[in-house]
Design a protein around this motif. Structure first.
Motif, PDB file in Angstrom:
ATOM      1  N   ALA A 116      36.798  28.123  30.861  1.00 36.64           N
ATOM      2  CA  ALA A 116      37.314  28.046  32.231  1.00 36.64           C
ATOM      3  C   ALA A 116      38.566  28.900  32.402  1.00 36.64           C
ATOM      4  O   ALA A 116      38.744  29.562  33.434  1.00 36.64           O
ATOM      5  CB  ALA A 116      37.610  26.588  32.596  1.00 36.64           C
ATOM      6  N   ILE A 117      39.442  28.911  31.394  1.00 35.73           N
ATOM      7  CA  ILE A 117      40.644  29.753  31.467  1.00 35.73           C
ATOM      8  C   ILE A 117      40.252  31.228  31.482  1.00 35.73           C
ATOM      9  O   ILE A 117      40.821  32.033  32.233  1.00 35.73           O
ATOM     10  CB  ILE A 117      41.590  29.444  30.290  1.00 35.73           C
ATOM     11  CG1 ILE A 117      42.133  28.016  30.404  1.00 35.73           C
ATOM     12  CG2 ILE A 117      42.740  30.444  30.242  1.00 35.73           C
ATOM     13  CD1 ILE A 117      42.943  27.573  29.209  1.00 35.73           C
ATOM     14  N   ALA A 118      39.267  31.587  30.657  1.00 31.68           N
ATOM     15  CA  ALA A 118      38.778  32.970  30.647  1.00 31.68           C
ATOM     16  C   ALA A 118      38.220  33.351  32.014  1.00 31.68           C
ATOM     17  O   ALA A 118      38.460  34.463  32.513  1.00 31.68           O
ATOM     18  CB  ALA A 118      37.709  33.145  29.563  1.00 31.68           C
ATOM     19  N   HIS A 119      37.485  32.427  32.638  1.00 26.02           N
ATOM     20  CA  HIS A 119      36.985  32.665  34.006  1.00 26.02           C
ATOM     21  C   HIS A 119      38.152  32.901  34.966  1.00 26.02           C
ATOM     22  O   HIS A 119      38.113  33.806  35.814  1.00 26.02           O
ATOM     23  CB  HIS A 119      36.166  31.459  34.481  1.00 26.02           C
ATOM     24  CG  HIS A 119      34.834  31.346  33.825  1.00 26.02           C
ATOM     25  ND1 HIS A 119      34.014  30.241  33.992  1.00 26.02           N
ATOM     26  CD2 HIS A 119      34.148  32.187  33.010  1.00 26.02           C
ATOM     27  CE1 HIS A 119      32.906  30.413  33.304  1.00 26.02           C
ATOM     28  NE2 HIS A 119      32.961  31.578  32.702  1.00 26.02           N
ATOM     29  N   GLY A 120      39.171  32.057  34.842  1.00 26.84           N
ATOM     30  CA  GLY A 120      40.311  32.171  35.750  1.00 26.84           C
ATOM     31  C   GLY A 120      41.048  33.488  35.592  1.00 26.84           C
ATOM     32  O   GLY A 120      41.452  34.114  36.587  1.00 26.84           O
ATOM     33  N   ILE A 121      41.233  33.912  34.356  1.00 22.48           N
ATOM     34  CA  ILE A 121      41.901  35.203  34.112  1.00 22.48           C
ATOM     35  C   ILE A 121      41.078  36.336  34.712  1.00 22.48           C
ATOM     36  O   ILE A 121      41.619  37.274  35.320  1.00 22.48           O
ATOM     37  CB  ILE A 121      42.115  35.424  32.601  1.00 22.48           C
ATOM     38  CG1 ILE A 121      43.061  34.358  32.038  1.00 22.48           C
ATOM     39  CG2 ILE A 121      42.662  36.823  32.330  1.00 22.48           C
ATOM     40  CD1 ILE A 121      43.194  34.393  30.531  1.00 22.48           C
ATOM     41  N   TYR A 122      39.756  36.237  34.560  1.00 15.66           N
ATOM     42  CA  TYR A 122      38.880  37.275  35.122  1.00 15.66           C
ATOM     43  C   TYR A 122      39.014  37.350  36.644  1.00 15.66           C
ATOM     44  O   TYR A 122      39.152  38.444  37.215  1.00 15.66           O
ATOM     45  CB  TYR A 122      37.424  37.008  34.746  1.00 15.66           C
ATOM     46  CG  TYR A 122      36.454  37.873  35.502  1.00 15.66           C
ATOM     47  CD1 TYR A 122      36.279  39.218  35.171  1.00 15.66           C
ATOM     48  CD2 TYR A 122      35.730  37.361  36.584  1.00 15.66           C
ATOM     49  CE1 TYR A 122      35.407  40.029  35.896  1.00 15.66           C
ATOM     50  CE2 TYR A 122      34.859  38.164  37.301  1.00 15.66           C
ATOM     51  CZ  TYR A 122      34.708  39.493  36.954  1.00 15.66           C
ATOM     52  OH  TYR A 122      33.852  40.292  37.672  1.00 15.66           O
ATOM     53  N   VAL A 123      38.964  36.194  37.295  1.00 15.89           N
ATOM     54  CA  VAL A 123      39.069  36.175  38.758  1.00 15.89           C
ATOM     55  C   VAL A 123      40.415  36.749  39.191  1.00 15.89           C
ATOM     56  O   VAL A 123      40.503  37.557  40.125  1.00 15.89           O
ATOM     57  CB  VAL A 123      38.882  34.740  39.305  1.00 15.89           C
ATOM     58  CG1 VAL A 123      39.165  34.704  40.800  1.00 15.89           C
ATOM     59  CG2 VAL A 123      37.462  34.252  39.023  1.00 15.89           C
ATOM     60  N   LEU A 124      41.470  36.360  38.510  1.00 22.26           N
ATOM     61  CA  LEU A 124      42.810  36.814  38.871  1.00 22.26           C
ATOM     62  C   LEU A 124      42.933  38.336  38.743  1.00 22.26           C
ATOM     63  O   LEU A 124      43.438  39.007  39.653  1.00 22.26           O
ATOM     64  CB  LEU A 124      43.836  36.114  37.986  1.00 22.26           C
ATOM     65  CG  LEU A 124      45.298  36.137  38.443  1.00 22.26           C
ATOM     66  CD1 LEU A 124      45.444  35.455  39.788  1.00 22.26           C
ATOM     67  CD2 LEU A 124      46.181  35.463  37.388  1.00 22.26           C
ATOM     68  N   ILE A 125      42.445  38.882  37.621  1.00 20.88           N
ATOM     69  CA  ILE A 125      42.549  40.330  37.411  1.00 20.88           C
ATOM     70  C   ILE A 125      41.621  41.102  38.344  1.00 20.88           C
ATOM     71  O   ILE A 125      42.009  42.121  38.929  1.00 20.88           O
ATOM     72  CB  ILE A 125      42.259  40.681  35.942  1.00 20.88           C
ATOM     73  CG1 ILE A 125      43.316  40.071  35.029  1.00 20.88           C
ATOM     74  CG2 ILE A 125      42.205  42.198  35.744  1.00 20.88           C
ATOM     75  CD1 ILE A 125      43.052  40.279  33.548  1.00 20.88           C
TER      76      ILE A 125
END
Length: 547
Positions: free
Chosen positions: A226-235
């Motif tokens: 989920a954190i990896a997903h969040g970083i992806y969305v943010l970038i």
């Protein structure tokens, strides 16, 4: 039309579909045959204990209360009821076991396997068959993710072929634990996120929230996904608070709210979970050992001949890993990672390569760096690195599809040979798995099988001792699947030597190396105490022999 557009618009040829379907068929065969042949190992015995409805406190109370005076010898078959479903107990009791005894394992898989075992049986093959069925969901899941990532049906078909014969997938298809389901949830939640970003509808974001919540209820390490997903969305949204980022945050919050009941359990039972996971804090002698094992295991997702036992490096035991096997696999994995990074950076769009890199790289490297800095062996346990392994498989699949379709003749021929070699290696690994009684991720399974055989082949009047320890109790539960009913068990509660040892011809006991009971037996010069398997703390007491 450039090469990427050509790959996106290419339909899989008929011959490829036939080949993929054939490989999937072989994969299904290896997933469902010999389900009961492998040793039912320590973790799977914990699954059976969970679905029985009994708690760890209940089994300890019965077993150790009988042996409280060191005279309560009980048949090992007494433990049988803790490995089978109690019809008087329900699914709620399985959840109760997880809350009180094993809170670091969320309940989704265990509720499913409890209901499954009620219909198909609670013997090893029956319990494992749920994992085999779940493993079939890998095929549509990886196909969907490939469509969302690459917009290419061709890549999706190649992915199903690789997943069909991957020894990684076949092993977890026959393991009565939640990790096969977790792989499905990683793929599905990732595909759901990409679809939600592309469609921007309430329904697609709701699907993502649901799949993320189900992933959390399957395995706690979904938090890292989920954190990896969040970083992806943010970038990918260039750190701007827009509609996509808002919807992602709302969906993530919804998933966290759905997971809140179990989060409360984890917080209230944090000490229990910490004690159960204390083994992962073991420190290796050298960080190079840790990195070497981490790299070597990446190769096992494509070819795994069950030749090496690289856990021996960590446990300071004589290694069963031949040098000619471990060194090439480390080199292969290192070269593969470097090539994937270079290729994806050069050939794919920034967002696609970023997503693949974050999905596997963030969980995988975070665990590795944590172990290198603070100590521990979390990063080298196969089941904890599944996001990394899945992302590597997806990257390799895309590379194969790209070269097989778009390269010139001699290059295409070279990549065809490599693809055939990869698939054959997977099939050979599956045949090895088909024939084996134990497989290397089943930690200690080989020794546990040898221990049960050693006990069964001894003389009559066999006594098995065990001190009051949760791990020892788990070992005895695991052994009970293969021990003959004639075996007697004597739990030792106060580390006091029992008086009736003289009445038994063959005496074995499971105990920690540092336990006072072991020291007492070593001081007894009338008997010879031999440590047979150090890792499991398995001893044999030979009577009337000089030490």
């Amino acid at each position: 039309m450039d090469k990427l557009q050509l790959l996106e618009k290419s339909n899989p040829p008929t011959w490829l579909k036939i080949l993929v379907i054939s490989l999937i068929g072989l994969g299904i065969f290896f997933r469902f045959t010999h389900l009961g042949q492998k040793v039912y190992w320590y973790d799977e015995s914990a699954t059976s204990l969970a679905i029985s409805g009994h708690t760890l406190a209940e089994i300890k109370q019965e077993v150790f209360s009988n042996g409280s005076n060191n005279e309560g010898v009980i048949p090992v078959s007494t433990l049988d009821k803790y490995q089978h479903i109690n019809p008087e107990l329900s699914v709620a009791d399985t959840v109760r076991y997880l809350i009180t005894s094993d809170p670091q394992h969320p309940p989704l898989y265990y509720v499913m396997v409890r209901l499954w075992a009620q219909v198909f049986g609670d013997f090893p093959a029956g319990v494992r068959s749920l994992s085999a069925v779940i493993s079939l969901l890998i095929f549509p899941s990886v196909y969907w993710l490939c469509l969302e990532l690459f917009e290419s049906a061709l890549v999706g078909w190649v992915a199903m072929a690789v997943m069909g014969v991957s020894p990684l997938q076949v092993f977890f298809a026959q393991d009565a634990r939640e990790y096969g389901l977790w792989m499905v949830m990683i793929l599905v939640s990732s595909a759901a996120l990409l679809r939600a970003i592309r469609r921007e509808s309430f329904f697609t974001w709701a699907v993502y929230a649901l799949t993320l919540a189900l992933g959390l209820y399957t395995n706690l390490l979904t938090v890292m996904v989920a954190i990896a997903h969040g970083i992806y969305v943010l970038i990918s949204q260039q750190f701007r608070f827009n509609k996509t980022l808002r919807n992602y945050l709302l969906s993530s919050i919804a998933a966290c709210l759905m997971f809140l009941p179990w989060l409360i359990v984890i917080i209230t039972k944090v000490n229990t979970a910490t004690n159960l996971l204390s083994w992962i804090t073991f420190k290796t002698d050298s960080p190079f050992d840790l990195i070497g094992i981490w790299l070597s295991r990446i190769s096992r997702i494509f070819f795994d001949f069950n030749l090496a036992s690289d856990d021996a490096w960590v446990n300071n035991l004589p290694s069963e890993s031949p040098l000619y096997y471990s060194i090439p696999t480390i080199i292969f994995s290192l070269f593969l990672i470097i090539y994937i990074i270079i290729f994806l950076s050069d050939r794919l769009s920034t967002n696609t390569s970023l997503f693949i890199g974050l999905l596997g790289g963030f969980p995988g490297l975070t665990l590795l760096l944590y172990d290198l800095i603070f100590g521990g062996i979390r990063s080298i346990h196969f089941r904890y690195q599944l996001p990394l392994y899945l992302s590597i498989q997806i990257a390799v699949v895309y590379i194969l599809a790209f070269h097989l379709l778009l390269e010139k003749n001699w290059q295409k021929n070279l990549w065809q040979i490599m693809a055939v070699g990869l698939l054959i290696s997977g099939l050979v690994s599956d045949v090895r798995f088909f024939q084996a009684e134990t497989w290397w991720p089943q930690i200690g399974a080989k020794n546990l099988l040898a221990m049960s055989q050693r006990i069964n082949q001894s003389n009559n009047n066999i006594l098995l001792l065990s001190s009051k320890n949760d791990y020892n109790l788990g070992v005895i539960l695991t052994l009970s699947h293969n021990l003959e009913p004639k075996i007697c068990l004597l739990p030792i509660q106060n580390d006091q030597l029992p008086m009736m040892l003289q009445y038994y011809n063959s005496i074995f006991f499971v105990d920690d190396l540092e336990n006072s009971l072991a020291h007492q037996l070593q001081k007894d010069k009338t008997n010879s105490l031999k440590l047979v398997y150090p890792l499991e703390g398995f001893w044999q007491l030979d009577k009337n022999q000089k030490t």
